[in-house]
Design an enzyme around this catalytic site. Sequence first.
Site, mmCIF file in Angstrom:
data_model
loop_
_atom_site.group_PDB
_atom_site.id
_atom_site.type_symbol
_atom_site.label_atom_id
_atom_site.label_comp_id
_atom_site.label_asym_id
_atom_site.label_seq_id
_atom_site.Cartn_x
_atom_site.Cartn_y
_atom_site.Cartn_z
ATOM 1 N N VAL A 1 -10.089 -11.133 8.444
ATOM 2 C CA VAL A 1 -9.840 -12.666 8.500
ATOM 3 C C VAL A 1 -9.329 -12.973 7.056
ATOM 4 C CG1 VAL A 1 -10.266 -14.937 9.296
ATOM 5 C CG2 VAL A 1 -11.208 -12.813 10.419
ATOM 6 N N CYS A 2 -8.438 -13.692 6.700
ATOM 7 C CA CYS A 2 -8.035 -14.555 5.462
ATOM 8 C C CYS A 2 -8.108 -13.344 4.180
ATOM 9 C CB CYS A 2 -9.018 -15.492 5.373
ATOM 10 S SG CYS A 2 -8.496 -16.753 4.234
ATOM 11 N N ALA A 3 -8.890 -13.752 3.453
ATOM 12 C CA ALA A 3 -9.236 -12.972 2.164
ATOM 13 C C ALA A 3 -9.880 -11.347 2.250
ATOM 14 C CB ALA A 3 -9.912 -13.591 0.840
ATOM 15 N N THR B 1 -2.238 -12.201 5.430
ATOM 16 C CA THR B 1 -3.562 -13.011 4.971
ATOM 17 C C THR B 1 -3.134 -14.573 4.843
ATOM 18 O OG1 THR B 1 -5.314 -12.915 3.267
ATOM 19 C CG2 THR B 1 -2.998 -12.574 2.532
ATOM 20 N N ALA C 1 -4.543 -13.960 9.130
ATOM 21 C CA ALA C 1 -4.207 -15.309 8.281
ATOM 22 C C ALA C 1 -5.580 -16.201 7.966
ATOM 23 C CB ALA C 1 -3.176 -16.094 8.779
#
Length: 303
Positions: A105-107, A125, A158
């Site tokens: 998730v994300c970073a 991301t 993202a």
Amino acid sequence: MSHVVFFLVPGVHLLDLAGPAQVFSTAADFGHPYTLGYVAERPEVVTAQGLPLVTRLDWPELGPEDLIVVPGWRALTLAEGPRIDEASLRALRDHHARGGTVASVCAGADALGRAGLLDGRRCTTHHDVQDELARRHPRAAVVRDVLYTEDDRVVTSAGIASGIDLALHLVATRHGPAVAARVARDMVVYARRNGHEPQASAMLRHRSHLDDTVHRAQDLLDARFDHPVPLPELAAAVGVSERTLTRLFARATGGLTPLRYQQALRLERAEHLISHGVTVDAAARAVGFEDARMLRRLRARAS
């Protein structure tokens, strides 16, 4: 039994972690046997929001049906992110090499990149660091401005809340769209898909309303999308007349009839099967079409 293990680093974002964890926990409440675990390189990890979390240091024994999720963390840039030991990166690589699924998730995508799992694969991301992810991992195929991607058991999403969408997608893939819809509704969020079907989920497009009668009808259609569901039977099940159900359904979904909604579910599932190598004829039978010509017509109309 499927284990879902979250690998946590200092500064982990709570929602990156809690969103997917809630999805799998809710699926377990509905009878799907998930066991959640939390691993870190230190016994206590402080989140970006200041909440300390107690974790285990050793990795449980994992098999091909199990999942590792790397939530994102707070940092202005990926380069400023936390150090991750080679032993942890190796654990990610080894799980994938044994046939398991690894998600971020994300970073958290940067951790997968450091492990070499993004090389030659589609990934995404948070929009603020998409360009940096592409620079840091030039062999990765970074897809911008989508909720999530899936490529060879490497699933990336993202920012922040999109981890919920990623987890719902994995639940739908494993247990079918009806289970994902039930989990999403219990969590009061939308079930959605993305990737090679960007923003195209029938659940996303036609569930963003507040009509409880239509939601109940959609629940029934989601659960039985591959079987005939006559309008009189559907109307009786939700306690209204056929005419009322047709009117409410059209108003809530932007003009669809229950039959058209069911066809959209069938088409979406058939496209998923076809993308995984199933023939059009076999996909048509699997989703409830008596004749593959109907599926071909719907695919042509959608293209």
